[in-house]
Design a protein around this motif. Structure first.
Motif, short mmCIF file in Angstrom:
data_model
loop_
_atom_site.label_atom_id
_atom_site.label_comp_id
_atom_site.label_asym_id
_atom_site.label_seq_id
_atom_site.Cartn_x
_atom_site.Cartn_y
_atom_site.Cartn_z
N SER A 123 -69.65 46.00 -84.39
CA SER A 123 -70.08 46.32 -83.02
C SER A 123 -70.40 47.80 -82.85
CB SER A 123 -68.99 45.90 -82.02
OG SER A 123 -67.92 46.84 -82.05
N LEU A 124 -70.00 48.62 -83.80
CA LEU A 124 -70.18 50.07 -83.67
C LEU A 124 -71.41 50.59 -84.39
CD1 LEU A 124 -66.47 51.10 -84.35
CD2 LEU A 124 -67.57 50.80 -82.12
N THR A 125 -72.10 49.72 -85.12
CA THR A 125 -73.24 50.22 -85.89
C THR A 125 -74.35 49.17 -85.95
OG1 THR A 125 -73.96 50.95 -88.10
CG2 THR A 125 -72.10 49.45 -88.04
N ASP A 126 -75.57 49.66 -86.12
CA ASP A 126 -76.71 48.75 -86.27
C ASP A 126 -76.92 48.35 -87.72
OD1 ASP A 126 -77.19 48.96 -83.58
OD2 ASP A 126 -78.51 50.71 -83.82
N LYS A 127 -76.30 49.12 -88.60
CA LYS A 127 -76.43 48.80 -90.03
C LYS A 127 -75.67 47.51 -90.32
CE LYS A 127 -78.37 52.80 -91.41
NZ LYS A 127 -77.60 54.00 -91.74
N PRO A 128 -76.05 46.80 -91.40
CA PRO A 128 -75.31 45.57 -91.74
C PRO A 128 -73.95 45.91 -92.35
CG PRO A 128 -77.05 45.97 -93.36
CD PRO A 128 -77.20 47.04 -92.31
N MET A 129 -72.92 45.48 -91.68
CA MET A 129 -71.55 45.75 -92.07
C MET A 129 -71.17 44.86 -93.25
SD MET A 129 -69.13 47.27 -90.96
CE MET A 129 -67.67 47.21 -91.75
N LYS A 130 -70.43 45.43 -94.21
CA LYS A 130 -69.96 44.60 -95.35
C LYS A 130 -68.51 44.18 -95.12
CE LYS A 130 -69.65 46.62 -99.53
NZ LYS A 130 -70.03 47.07 -100.90
N GLY A 131 -68.27 42.88 -94.99
CA GLY A 131 -66.90 42.38 -94.87
C GLY A 131 -66.23 42.46 -96.22
N MET A 132 -64.89 42.49 -96.22
CA MET A 132 -64.18 42.83 -97.44
C MET A 132 -63.00 41.89 -97.69
SD MET A 132 -64.56 45.09 -99.73
CE MET A 132 -65.87 45.90 -98.81
N LEU A 133 -63.06 41.13 -98.80
CA LEU A 133 -61.98 40.19 -99.10
C LEU A 133 -61.50 40.38 -100.54
CD1 LEU A 133 -63.68 36.96 -97.67
CD2 LEU A 133 -62.04 38.45 -96.50
N THR A 134 -60.25 40.03 -100.78
CA THR A 134 -59.75 40.01 -102.16
C THR A 134 -59.95 38.60 -102.70
OG1 THR A 134 -58.16 41.70 -101.61
CG2 THR A 134 -57.74 40.44 -103.62
N GLY A 135 -60.47 38.51 -103.90
CA GLY A 135 -60.83 37.22 -104.47
C GLY A 135 -59.63 36.38 -104.91
N PRO A 136 -59.85 35.08 -105.09
CA PRO A 136 -58.76 34.16 -105.43
C PRO A 136 -58.08 34.47 -106.76
CG PRO A 136 -60.92 33.09 -105.67
CD PRO A 136 -61.16 34.40 -104.98
N VAL A 137 -58.86 34.87 -107.75
CA VAL A 137 -58.26 35.12 -109.07
C VAL A 137 -57.37 36.37 -109.01
CG1 VAL A 137 -58.73 35.46 -111.53
CG2 VAL A 137 -60.30 34.10 -110.15
N THR A 138 -57.81 37.37 -108.28
CA THR A 138 -57.02 38.59 -108.17
C THR A 138 -55.73 38.34 -107.38
OG1 THR A 138 -58.99 39.94 -108.39
CG2 THR A 138 -57.09 40.99 -107.33
N ILE A 139 -55.82 37.56 -106.32
CA ILE A 139 -54.60 37.24 -105.56
C ILE A 139 -53.62 36.49 -106.46
CG2 ILE A 139 -53.67 35.88 -103.64
CD1 ILE A 139 -56.10 36.64 -102.00
N LEU A 140 -54.13 35.54 -107.22
CA LEU A 140 -53.28 34.77 -108.14
C LEU A 140 -52.66 35.68 -109.19
CD1 LEU A 140 -52.79 31.64 -109.14
CD2 LEU A 140 -54.33 32.34 -110.96
N GLN A 141 -53.50 36.49 -109.79
CA GLN A 141 -53.10 37.31 -110.93
C GLN A 141 -52.02 38.33 -110.55
OE1 GLN A 141 -54.32 36.37 -113.76
NE2 GLN A 141 -53.18 37.93 -114.88
N TRP A 142 -52.05 38.81 -109.34
CA TRP A 142 -51.11 39.86 -108.94
C TRP A 142 -49.93 39.33 -108.13
CZ3 TRP A 142 -55.26 44.17 -107.58
CH2 TRP A 142 -55.84 44.61 -108.79
N SER A 143 -49.68 38.01 -108.28
CA SER A 143 -48.53 37.40 -107.60
C SER A 143 -47.66 36.69 -108.63
CB SER A 143 -49.00 36.35 -106.59
OG SER A 143 -49.88 36.91 -105.64
N PHE A 144 -46.40 36.39 -108.23
CA PHE A 144 -45.61 35.44 -108.99
C PHE A 144 -46.08 34.07 -108.53
CE2 PHE A 144 -42.45 38.97 -109.26
CZ PHE A 144 -42.39 39.03 -110.64
N VAL A 145 -46.42 33.21 -109.48
CA VAL A 145 -47.02 31.94 -109.08
C VAL A 145 -46.09 30.76 -109.33
CG1 VAL A 145 -49.36 32.77 -109.45
CG2 VAL A 145 -48.16 31.61 -111.30
N ARG A 146 -46.41 29.66 -108.70
CA ARG A 146 -45.64 28.43 -108.87
C ARG A 146 -45.64 28.00 -110.33
NH1 ARG A 146 -47.86 24.49 -104.21
NH2 ARG A 146 -46.48 23.05 -105.30
N ASP A 147 -44.53 27.41 -110.75
CA ASP A 147 -44.48 26.87 -112.12
C ASP A 147 -44.53 25.35 -112.09
OD1 ASP A 147 -42.01 26.39 -111.03
OD2 ASP A 147 -40.87 27.19 -112.74
N ASP A 148 -44.73 24.78 -110.89
CA ASP A 148 -44.76 23.32 -110.80
C ASP A 148 -46.18 22.77 -110.69
OD1 ASP A 148 -45.21 24.36 -108.31
OD2 ASP A 148 -43.99 22.89 -107.24
#
Ligand code: GLN
Ligand code: ZN
Length: 764
Positions: free
Chosen positions: A552-577
């Motif tokens: 809302s503050l700019t006329d330029k196209p804003m880039k939204g920013m997300l962390t990808g699924p593999v990175t979220i998985l990789q940097w967490s302790f994950v389920r073993d089941d």
């Protein structure tokens, strides 16, 4: 009787005492004596924990002020010339500050020099310092620390087993410097010193030395396999018993090699590779000890003692007193003590075990196998079974809707509606960007002030409204600066994010966060990975309000920013089941919803960061393709729900693409931004050779240094890029996010970068 031990214990301390002490020492706020005293105190506390849990051995040699691989480098006198430690090496007494200079380039004393390279230890998030090897290098025993620590533990009355990185894994992890040569040519010299070390340890009365050789779970060239035989034939002369420890996976084609080594004992990972147990036992020598890594050293779940007892009883019968029990690998990779987590809900707490709890598990399991359980062991067994049953059936673990949604995924869900060439046309029409569009990777300076606001908010001293207003103020400032600089695709700056995984985990269901669950990442740096315990859902949009506000503050196209699924998985302790792939797919679906919400809110450019894609690669090449297949599919599943004109970016901050370039292309991101500035654009060769079809933003300056890049230099880098990639497909951006930099560096650097893009536009 079954012998219980561990391969190593976390050294940082339950309250990160070692981190605090070393950092205070580096800053000159603590003297050497006090630093050594805190280290001694931690060692003795950790030995005490092992002893009082009832382990048969206390493991010595796992302590390091910085890194255990670096410890071996100093032990062998492998100190690069630039640290000017020749006389220390000659005297066999390398100074602690020399070790710190090797690790970080500087120390309270001594002349600064470029630090040794650091890289990830196998497939963990722990980083070791890469040994520097050169042709004809000589080795000599150059520090007494290990022997002092052994004496220290003995004086405290403990039964000492020593651990040390093995000679071949040490060489394997090293890197040749200068003239090219064969690393293995250094083996004999290395072994001379190992023989001396072992003889010294034997002289101190040490009976067992565990030599860590995780290189044995990787694909080894024939020369290395032969070197293993040679090396251990030499080492067997030592007047004590050796245990070769392997972990992080199956021995695979090195199985008969490992079982043939003339050593008294072998440790294998029965968590990552339970199927290898029987094969190993079949081949074990008649007097060899087998240490079974039965308790997960890489994850935080409570062990299923009943199942383990059942599985291991026949092993116990076959091996008798030659059976040892341990966690699968060093406990370095898990947090220290679950008892500190007073704020974690009690149900979840029941499902977990950290390092200290794993000691108890190993001891109880060995007594259960010996059929001499104490009342405590019986209670522990029953509690574990109860907790595991509860976890298995819990509505927190399983959500029907998630399972149904996963089952309903169609192959087409991972594909964009049109191919890149058509999307590019739609995007050009919609976004109307100039040639060589400029952008950044997402984060802008995380100032002290931003962090202070977040701390105050978390401590309840700042209201939510006030905190969010403060973040909006920061976003507005960031947009204003980017507009003034003339950046074509602005970002909101990620002020509201503490960490790129934690931020998302905190908003997703199925994630939990500890207060003290720190794990050493490198040196004094620790990370606190989230725990993914259940099926993952997104109760509500996570980033939309912020991106919407920024747009809302700019006329330029804003880039939204997300962390990808593999990175979220990789940097967490994950389920073993369930498989990693399944967990990743669940995360991918929540991100898909987020991507779609962003699009619906008018965000036309969306970046899905995957800096951890490469580090998820399995240790064996034969398993790469399977991993890459599901990892790529998860990324695409998050990205593919949008219209053609919505532009999907991804970002990766490393510079090795050669062997995974097909997977990178398969992601089918419209734009990928990568780290290239330090490699002089050479890594674009991989993209050129592969005829990579989509757009690329090769980083034009290194954000890890405070230096301001000059215009001409960046233009020149881009000219090199232009030799490999056509102008219509090139973007101009830094190597990575700017969160660790200050505005005083960021503004002039980006101003120069924008100017460089203008020069390029005039020329091409
Ligand atoms: N968007 C993130 C940032 O700019 C990316 C960080 C990363 O690549 N590790 O900070
Ligand atoms: Zn990056």
């Amino acid at each position: 009787m079954t012998v219980s031990h561990i391969l190593g214990y976390p050294r940082i301390g339950a309250q990160r005492e070692l981190k605090k002490a070393t950092e205070a020492y580096w800053k000159g706020e603590m003297d050497r004596e006090s630093l050594e005293a805190s280290a001694r105190e931690l060692r003795s506390r950790h030995w005490q924990a092992q002893h009082s849990a009832g382990l048969d051995w206390v493991t010595v040699g796992d302590f390091a002020f910085y890194d255990q691989v670096l410890n071996v480098s100093t032990l062998l006198g492998a100190v690069p010339q630039r640290f000017a430690a020749d006389s220390e090496v000659a005297q066999g007494d390398i100074d602690l500050d020399t070790t710190f200079r090797m690790a970080r380039g500087r120390a309270p004393s001594g002349t600064p020099a470029a630090a040794c390279e650091m890289t990830k230890y196998f497939d963990t998030n722990y980083h070791y310092l890469v040994p520097e090897l050169h042709q004809g290098q000589r080795f000599q025993l150059a520090t007494q620390r290990l022997f002092d620590e052994v004496a220290e533990a003995q004086q405290l009355g403990y039964n000492v087993k020593v651990t040390l990185t093995g000679p071949l894994t040490w060489l394997w992890l090293g890197k040749e410097k200068g003239q090219a040569f064969e690393r293995l040519s250094l083996l004999e010299g290395v072994l001379d010193v190992y023989c001396e070390i072992l003889t010294r340890l034997a002289g101190q009365g040490v009976e067992w030395v565990q030599l860590d050789e995780p290189a044995l779970v990787q694909d080894l060239p024939l020369a290395w396999q032969q070197a293993y035989e040679r090396a251990y034939h030499r080492l067997q002369a030592a007047p004590l018993k050796l245990m070769v420890a392997t972990y992080f996976g199956a021995l695979g084609d090195n199985l008969s090699l490992a079982t043939r080594l003339p050593v008294a004992g072998l440790h294998v990972d029965a968590v990552r590779a339970p199927e290898q147990l029987d094969h190993v036992i079949d081949r074990l020598g008649p007097h060899q000890v087998l240490s079974v890594g039965a308790v997960d050293g890489r994850n935080i779940w409570r062990a299923d003692l009943a199942a383990l007892r059942e599985r291991l009883l026949p092993v116990r019968v076959r091996l008798g007193s030659r059976l040892w029990l341990a966690p699968s690998c060093s406990l370095l990779h898990v947090p220290v003590d679950l008892d500190a987590e007073t704020e974690l809900d009690s149900e979840l707490t029941q499902w977990l075990a950290f390092a200290r709890q794993k000691l108890d598990e190993v001891v109880s399991l060995s007594r259960l196998l010996d059929n001499r359980p104490t009342a405590e062991d019986e209670a522990r067994l029953a509690a574990a079974t109860r907790a595991l049953d509860a976890r298995r059936d819990s509505a927190r673990t399983h959500r029907q809707a998630v399972k149904e949604r996963l089952a309903a995924i169609q192959p087409g869900d991972s594909e964009r509606r049109s191919v890149y060439a058509e999307r590019a046309v739609a995007q050009r029409r919609k976004l109307a960007l100039p040639l060589f569009p400029t952008t950044t990777i997402g984060s802008f300076p995380q100032t002290q002030d931003i962090r202070a606001a977040r701390r105050a908010y978390k401590a309840g001293e700042l209201s939510r409204e006030a905190y969010e207003a403060r973040m909006r103020e920061e976003i507005a400032y960031t947009i204003e600066r980017q507009d003034a600089l003339g950046l074509d695709v602005p970002v909101h700056g990620e002020a509201e994010r503490n960490d790129m995984v934690e931020y998302f985990g905190e908003q997703l269901d199925g994630f939990a966060f500890t207060r003290f669950g720190w794990v050493q990442s490198y040196g004094s740096r620790c990370v606190k990975p989230p725990i993914i315990y259940g099926d993952v859902t997104r109760p509500q949009p996570m980033t939309v309000r912020w991106s919407e506000y920024a747009q809302s503050l700019t006329d330029k196209p804003m880039k939204g920013m997300l962390t990808g699924p593999v990175t979220i998985l990789q940097w967490s302790f994950v389920r073993d089941d369930q498989s990693r792939a399944t967990t990743c797919r669940q995360i991918a679906l929540t991100l898909r919803d987020e991507v779609n919400s962003l699009e619906a809110a008018g965000i036309g450019v969306i970046q899905i960061d995957e800096p951890a894609l490469r580090e998820g690669l399995p240790l064996r090449q034969g398993q790469w393709q399977d991993y890459l297949d599901w990892a790529v599919d998860c990324f695409k599943l998050s990205a593919a729900g949008v219209r053609d004109e919505t532009q999907i970016h991804t970002h990766m901050c490393y510079s090795e693409f050669n062997d995974i370039i097909a997977a990178i292309a398969a992601l089918d991101a419209d734009v990928i931004t990568i780290e290239t500035s330090r490699s002089d654009m050479e890594l674009l060769d991989a993209f050129q050779d592969f005829a990579y079809p989509n757009e690329i933003g090769p980083g034009v300056y290194d954000i890890h240094t405070p230096n301001i890049p000059d215009v001409e230099w960046m233009v020149q880098l881009m000219e090199k890029a232009l030799e490999k990639i056509p102008a219509e497909r090139l973007w101009v951006n830094p190597d990575c996010g700017l969160k660790t930099r200050g505005w005083a560096e960021v503004e002039p650097a980006l101003a120069n970068m924008v100017q460089a893009a203008e020069v390029l536009r005039r020329r091409h």
